[in-house]
Design an enzyme around this catalytic site. Structure first.
Site, short mmCIF file in Angstrom:
data_model
loop_
_atom_site.label_atom_id
_atom_site.label_comp_id
_atom_site.label_asym_id
_atom_site.label_seq_id
_atom_site.Cartn_x
_atom_site.Cartn_y
_atom_site.Cartn_z
N ARG A 78 -15.93 -14.52 -9.64
CA ARG A 78 -15.31 -13.15 -9.94
C ARG A 78 -16.35 -12.24 -10.01
O ARG A 78 -16.13 -11.15 -8.94
CB ARG A 78 -14.79 -13.25 -11.18
CG ARG A 78 -13.76 -11.94 -11.37
CD ARG A 78 -12.64 -12.41 -12.65
NE ARG A 78 -12.05 -13.23 -12.64
CZ ARG A 78 -10.70 -13.40 -11.83
NH1 ARG A 78 -10.46 -12.19 -11.34
NH2 ARG A 78 -9.95 -14.47 -11.67
N GLU B 285 -11.50 -3.14 -19.87
CA GLU B 285 -11.62 -4.72 -19.69
C GLU B 285 -10.27 -5.65 -19.89
O GLU B 285 -10.06 -6.38 -19.09
CB GLU B 285 -12.67 -5.24 -20.61
CG GLU B 285 -13.90 -5.23 -20.16
CD GLU B 285 -14.89 -6.08 -20.96
OE1 GLU B 285 -14.60 -7.19 -21.48
OE2 GLU B 285 -15.86 -5.45 -21.17
N ASN C 242 1.37 3.03 -2.50
CA ASN C 242 0.78 4.18 -3.50
C ASN C 242 -0.61 4.82 -2.98
O ASN C 242 -0.90 5.87 -2.77
CB ASN C 242 0.35 3.40 -4.65
CG ASN C 242 1.57 3.41 -5.65
OD1 ASN C 242 2.04 4.55 -6.29
ND2 ASN C 242 2.27 2.23 -6.11
N GLY D 28 0.69 -1.12 0.03
CA GLY D 28 0.01 -0.04 0.07
C GLY D 28 0.89 1.32 0.07
O GLY D 28 0.40 2.35 0.52
N ASN E 4 -5.78 3.03 -12.73
CA ASN E 4 -4.88 1.88 -12.01
C ASN E 4 -3.48 2.61 -12.32
O ASN E 4 -3.04 3.43 -13.28
CB ASN E 4 -4.91 0.60 -12.86
CG ASN E 4 -3.96 -0.30 -12.47
OD1 ASN E 4 -3.68 -0.60 -11.30
ND2 ASN E 4 -3.31 -1.08 -13.53
N HIS F 27 0.52 1.15 -13.01
CA HIS F 27 1.28 -0.07 -13.34
C HIS F 27 2.73 0.34 -13.50
O HIS F 27 3.16 1.61 -14.18
CB HIS F 27 0.74 -0.35 -14.97
CG HIS F 27 1.32 -1.84 -15.44
ND1 HIS F 27 1.16 -2.85 -14.81
CD2 HIS F 27 2.32 -1.88 -16.23
CE1 HIS F 27 1.66 -3.71 -15.44
NE2 HIS F 27 2.52 -3.28 -16.34
N MET G 212 -4.47 -6.88 -6.49
CA MET G 212 -4.10 -8.03 -7.22
C MET G 212 -5.26 -9.01 -7.67
O MET G 212 -5.02 -10.34 -7.68
CB MET G 212 -2.96 -8.97 -6.49
CG MET G 212 -1.66 -7.98 -6.26
SD MET G 212 -1.17 -7.19 -7.75
CE MET G 212 -0.37 -8.79 -8.45
C1 GRF Z 1 3.23 -1.04 -7.64
O1 GRF Z 1 4.25 -1.13 -8.28
C2 GRF Z 1 2.11 -0.75 -8.83
O2 GRF Z 1 2.50 -0.07 -9.86
C3 GRF Z 1 1.50 -2.24 -9.05
O3 GRF Z 1 1.53 -2.63 -7.85
C4 GRF Z 1 2.50 -2.25 -6.81
C5 GRF Z 1 2.08 -1.73 -5.73
O4 GRF Z 1 2.67 -1.60 -4.80
N1 GRF Z 1 0.20 -1.95 -9.36
P1 GRF Z 1 2.14 -0.92 -3.35
O5 GRF Z 1 1.24 -1.62 -2.83
O6 GRF Z 1 1.22 0.48 -3.85
O7 GRF Z 1 3.33 -0.41 -2.56
#
Ligand code: GRF
Length: 199
Positions: A71, A148, A16, A14, A113, A115, A96
């Protein structure tokens, strides 16, 4: 100032999410985090959110595994939790789980999102490892609207990070992460500002 209510979806560390929470602490930032939701009860990020007095929820995907449409049933519960807090925007931050078409379409234009690659390069779960294996000289991170197809959808912002000759997956991921923590709050700000213009 009207603040847009945000739900942040996580599965782990977490960092981010933390960057988003800290950005929202600025009174001039146009968003507030109303919910941090995890599909894992032991996600580290939940503790930080709680320590900031933010409401948290856990919806375990495992509880839905025996249902006819696991899902989508999971996604409906997640969506309900988000709607119960009147959230308008969803930030996926290391969440995830693949989202069902039902969820993606319900929140189209409202879910974003982050990435760790310069999309459309290196989609998928091991983007940083794949960039190193491919011998990329530059990689980075992308914030995009969720569509999607996994790791696709209109790009909101990107930051480039040089790949150094002696980089390992860990060292490169750490430098990319620093950029993620900058562009995610900036992108969220942009999305909220556009939302208030279109209202
Ligand atoms: C980050 O690298 C993000 O780009 C990817 O998953 C990771 C999450 O890291 N989608 P955090 O849980 O935010 O530390």
């Amino acid at each position: 100032m009207k603040k847009t209510k945000i739900a942040v979806l996580i599965s782990g560390r977490g960092s981010n999410m933390k960057a988003l929470i800290e950005a929202c602490e600025n009174p001039k930032f146009p968003a507030e985090i109303s919910l941090v939701l995890s599909n894992k009860a032991d996600a580290l990020g939940l503790d930080f959110a709680k320590s900031k007095g933010i409401e948290t929820a856990t919806v375990s995907h495992k509880d839905f595994s025996k249902m006819e449409n696991p899902r989508e049933s999971f996604d409906k519960k997640v969506s309900e939790e988000i709607e119960n807090r009147d959230c308008e925007i969803i930030c996926l931050a290391g969440f995830m789980r693949l989202l069902s078409p039902w969820f993606v379409n319900k929140w189209l234009g409202k879910s974003i999102n982050i990435h760790p690659s310069l999309l459309p390069e290196f989609k998928g779960a091991d983007a940083v490892g794949d960039a190193i294996k491919a011998g990329a000289k530059v990689s980075g991170c992308t914030v995009h609207f969720v569509h999607e197809e996994m790791d696709s959808g209109p790009i909101i912002s990107q930051a480039k990070v040089d790949v150094l000759p002696d980089d390992t997956k860990e060292t490169l991921a750490a430098r990319i992460l620093q950029q993620e923590h900058k562009i995610y709050p900036e992108s969220l700000k942009k999305v909220c500002q556009n939302l208030s213009v279109s209202e």
